[in-house]
Write a protein that holds these residues in place. Structure first.
Motif, PDB file in Angstrom:
ATOM      1  N   UNK A   1      -4.075 -14.276  -4.647  1.00 50.01           N
ATOM      2  CA  UNK A   1      -4.710 -15.552  -4.357  1.00 50.01           C
ATOM      3  C   UNK A   1      -4.549 -16.564  -5.473  1.00 50.01           C
ATOM      4  N   UNK A   2      -4.742 -16.120  -6.710  1.00 53.45           N
ATOM      5  CA  UNK A   2      -4.575 -17.013  -7.855  1.00 53.45           C
ATOM      6  C   UNK A   2      -3.124 -17.471  -7.976  1.00 53.45           C
ATOM      7  N   UNK A   3      -2.186 -16.568  -7.727  1.00 55.70           N
ATOM      8  CA  UNK A   3      -0.768 -16.929  -7.797  1.00 55.70           C
ATOM      9  C   UNK A   3      -0.425 -17.988  -6.755  1.00 55.70           C
ATOM     10  N   UNK A   4      -0.941 -17.817  -5.541  1.00 57.00           N
ATOM     11  CA  UNK A   4      -0.680 -18.779  -4.471  1.00 57.00           C
ATOM     12  C   UNK A   4      -1.257 -20.146  -4.823  1.00 57.00           C
ATOM     13  N   UNK A   5      -2.496 -20.166  -5.297  1.00 59.19           N
ATOM     14  CA  UNK A   5      -3.134 -21.447  -5.616  1.00 59.19           C
ATOM     15  C   UNK A   5      -2.446 -22.145  -6.786  1.00 59.19           C
ATOM     16  N   UNK A   6      -2.150 -21.417  -7.828  1.00 55.00           N
ATOM     17  CA  UNK A   6      -1.521 -22.031  -8.999  1.00 55.00           C
ATOM     18  C   UNK A   6      -0.128 -22.557  -8.659  1.00 55.00           C
ATOM     19  N   UNK A   7       0.635 -21.779  -7.906  1.00 58.67           N
ATOM     20  CA  UNK A   7       1.978 -22.214  -7.519  1.00 58.67           C
ATOM     21  C   UNK A   7       1.917 -23.472  -6.664  1.00 58.67           C
ATOM     22  N   UNK A   8       0.941 -23.540  -5.779  1.00 58.56           N
ATOM     23  CA  UNK A   8       0.804 -24.712  -4.910  1.00 58.56           C
ATOM     24  C   UNK A   8       0.438 -25.953  -5.709  1.00 58.56           C
ATOM     25  N   UNK A   9      -0.410 -25.807  -6.696  1.00 62.37           N
ATOM     26  CA  UNK A   9      -0.784 -26.953  -7.528  1.00 62.37           C
ATOM     27  C   UNK A   9       0.396 -27.453  -8.366  1.00 62.37           C
ATOM     28  N   UNK A  11       7.535 -20.993   0.283  1.00 64.12           N
ATOM     29  CA  UNK A  11       6.822 -19.900  -0.389  1.00 64.12           C
ATOM     30  C   UNK A  11       6.873 -18.648   0.469  1.00 64.12           C
ATOM     31  N   UNK A  12       7.114 -17.513  -0.172  1.00 58.30           N
ATOM     32  CA  UNK A  12       7.105 -16.239   0.549  1.00 58.30           C
ATOM     33  C   UNK A  12       6.474 -15.184  -0.348  1.00 58.30           C
ATOM     34  N   UNK A  13       5.830 -14.215   0.285  1.00 60.72           N
ATOM     35  CA  UNK A  13       5.137 -13.148  -0.442  1.00 60.72           C
ATOM     36  C   UNK A  13       5.673 -11.794  -0.005  1.00 60.72           C
ATOM     37  N   UNK A  48      -0.098 -11.269   7.191  1.00 58.19           N
ATOM     38  CA  UNK A  48      -1.178 -12.253   7.214  1.00 58.19           C
ATOM     39  C   UNK A  48      -0.948 -13.354   6.182  1.00 58.19           C
ATOM     40  N   UNK A  49      -0.547 -12.969   4.973  1.00 57.24           N
ATOM     41  CA  UNK A  49      -0.320 -13.963   3.918  1.00 57.24           C
ATOM     42  C   UNK A  49       0.821 -14.896   4.292  1.00 57.24           C
ATOM     43  N   UNK A  50       1.914 -14.345   4.779  1.00 52.58           N
ATOM     44  CA  UNK A  50       3.055 -15.194   5.093  1.00 52.58           C
ATOM     45  C   UNK A  50       2.805 -16.078   6.306  1.00 52.58           C
ATOM     46  N   UNK A  51       1.985 -15.615   7.243  1.00 50.32           N
ATOM     47  CA  UNK A  51       1.618 -16.479   8.366  1.00 50.32           C
ATOM     48  C   UNK A  51       0.870 -17.709   7.861  1.00 50.32           C
ATOM     49  N   UNK A  52      -0.048 -17.497   6.907  1.00 42.37           N
ATOM     50  CA  UNK A  52      -0.797 -18.612   6.337  1.00 42.37           C
ATOM     51  C   UNK A  52       0.113 -19.528   5.524  1.00 42.37           C
ATOM     52  N   UNK A  53       1.023 -18.939   4.749  1.00 45.62           N
ATOM     53  CA  UNK A  53       1.932 -19.746   3.932  1.00 45.62           C
ATOM     54  C   UNK A  53       2.880 -20.579   4.796  1.00 45.62           C
ATOM     55  N   UNK A  95      -5.422 -27.903   5.138  1.00 49.22           N
ATOM     56  CA  UNK A  95      -4.686 -27.390   3.985  1.00 49.22           C
ATOM     57  C   UNK A  95      -5.650 -26.959   2.881  1.00 49.22           C
ATOM     58  N   UNK A  96      -6.676 -27.786   2.635  1.00 50.38           N
ATOM     59  CA  UNK A  96      -7.658 -27.467   1.601  1.00 50.38           C
ATOM     60  C   UNK A  96      -8.401 -26.176   1.943  1.00 50.38           C
ATOM     61  N   UNK A  97      -8.810 -26.041   3.188  1.00 52.96           N
ATOM     62  CA  UNK A  97      -9.547 -24.832   3.589  1.00 52.96           C
ATOM     63  C   UNK A  97      -8.651 -23.594   3.516  1.00 52.96           C
ATOM     64  N   UNK A  98      -7.392 -23.751   3.926  1.00 49.15           N
ATOM     65  CA  UNK A  98      -6.455 -22.628   3.823  1.00 49.15           C
ATOM     66  C   UNK A  98      -6.281 -22.210   2.372  1.00 49.15           C
ATOM     67  N   UNK A  99      -6.212 -23.199   1.481  1.00 49.72           N
ATOM     68  CA  UNK A  99      -6.078 -22.912   0.054  1.00 49.72           C
ATOM     69  C   UNK A  99      -7.297 -22.141  -0.455  1.00 49.72           C
TER      70      UNK A  99
END
Length: 211
Positions: free
Chosen positions: A60-68, A127-129, A142-147, A200-204
């Motif tokens: 989760x932290x990796x996804x958020x930081x990468x997105x920012x 982005x891919x996980x 689940x993660x990749x569907x959200x991404x 997008x914010x809620x997904x994040x």
């Protein structure tokens, strides 16, 4: 050794930009901001050319930081990320050299993202996980569907809407965002509704809770 969320990223089509020095300077500056604010277990660092890597405690932290980081550089260049989950090891401290399945799957993930983006139906993928086999970690489906969904929504934003998104992710009020962009609060609200920014914010937020 314990598993970590590895991140490998690269700048998309940066070699075609007219001012590569400006892009690289902004790239390095924003990586320092991410390191300072997100405290990765392995700080993000530029490796070769326009590629960088680092590792975080959670996916989760990796996804958020990468997105920012992607949002911060959006006015100049886009970024592609591969996020992995697996064990890593340090082969050398100075200069730091790491190895392990966590890095291998992150490399496979960014290659998957690049391949997807080359196809018209999935050109928005950035982005891919991918977890290492047997390493546990969050469910990749689940993660990749959200991404996939987030990347598609983000690809439709203009730069003003990206600024609104950035403000919301920083917990700014709509009034403050409007003042910063020199538009009316009503215009901010319209963008939030029209462009799916609240989604997008809620997904994040939800992806940030993923361990």
């Amino acid at each position: 050794m314990s598993a970590v969320a590895t991140v490998i990223g690269d700048l998309v089509a940066s070699r075609t930009t007219s001012d590569r020095a400006r892009v690289h300077e902004a790239f390095a500056d924003h990586i320092e901001v991410i390191n300072r604010e997100w405290q990765p277990v392995t700080p993000l660092r530029i490796t070769v050319g326009d590629e960088f890597q680092g590792a975080f405690e959670t996916v989760g932290a990796a996804i958020q930081a990468a997105f920012r980081l992607r949002i911060a550089l959006a006015p100049l260049v886009d970024i592609r990320h591969g996020i992995g989950w697996g064990e890593t090891s340090v082969l050398r401290d100075d200069p730091r050299v790491e190895d392990g399945e966590g890095w291998w799957v992150a490399r496979a993930a960014i290659e998957t993202a690049e391949d997807a983006a080359s196809k018209a139906a999935s050109r928005s993928v950035r982005t891919w996980y991918q977890p290492a086999e047997g390493a546990g970690g969050p469910d990749p489906a689940a993660i990749n569907a959200a991404l996939l969904s987030r990347d598609e929504l983000f690809s439709r934003l203009d730069l003003s809407s990206v600024s609104v998104l950035s403000g919301m992710l920083s917990a700014m009020s709509q009034k403050a965002i409007a003042a910063e962009l020199d538009i009316t609060p009503s215009a901010v609200s319209q963008r939030i509704r029209r462009d799916g920014i609240a989604v997008i914010v809620r997904a994040d937020e939800l992806m940030g809770d993923v361990r």
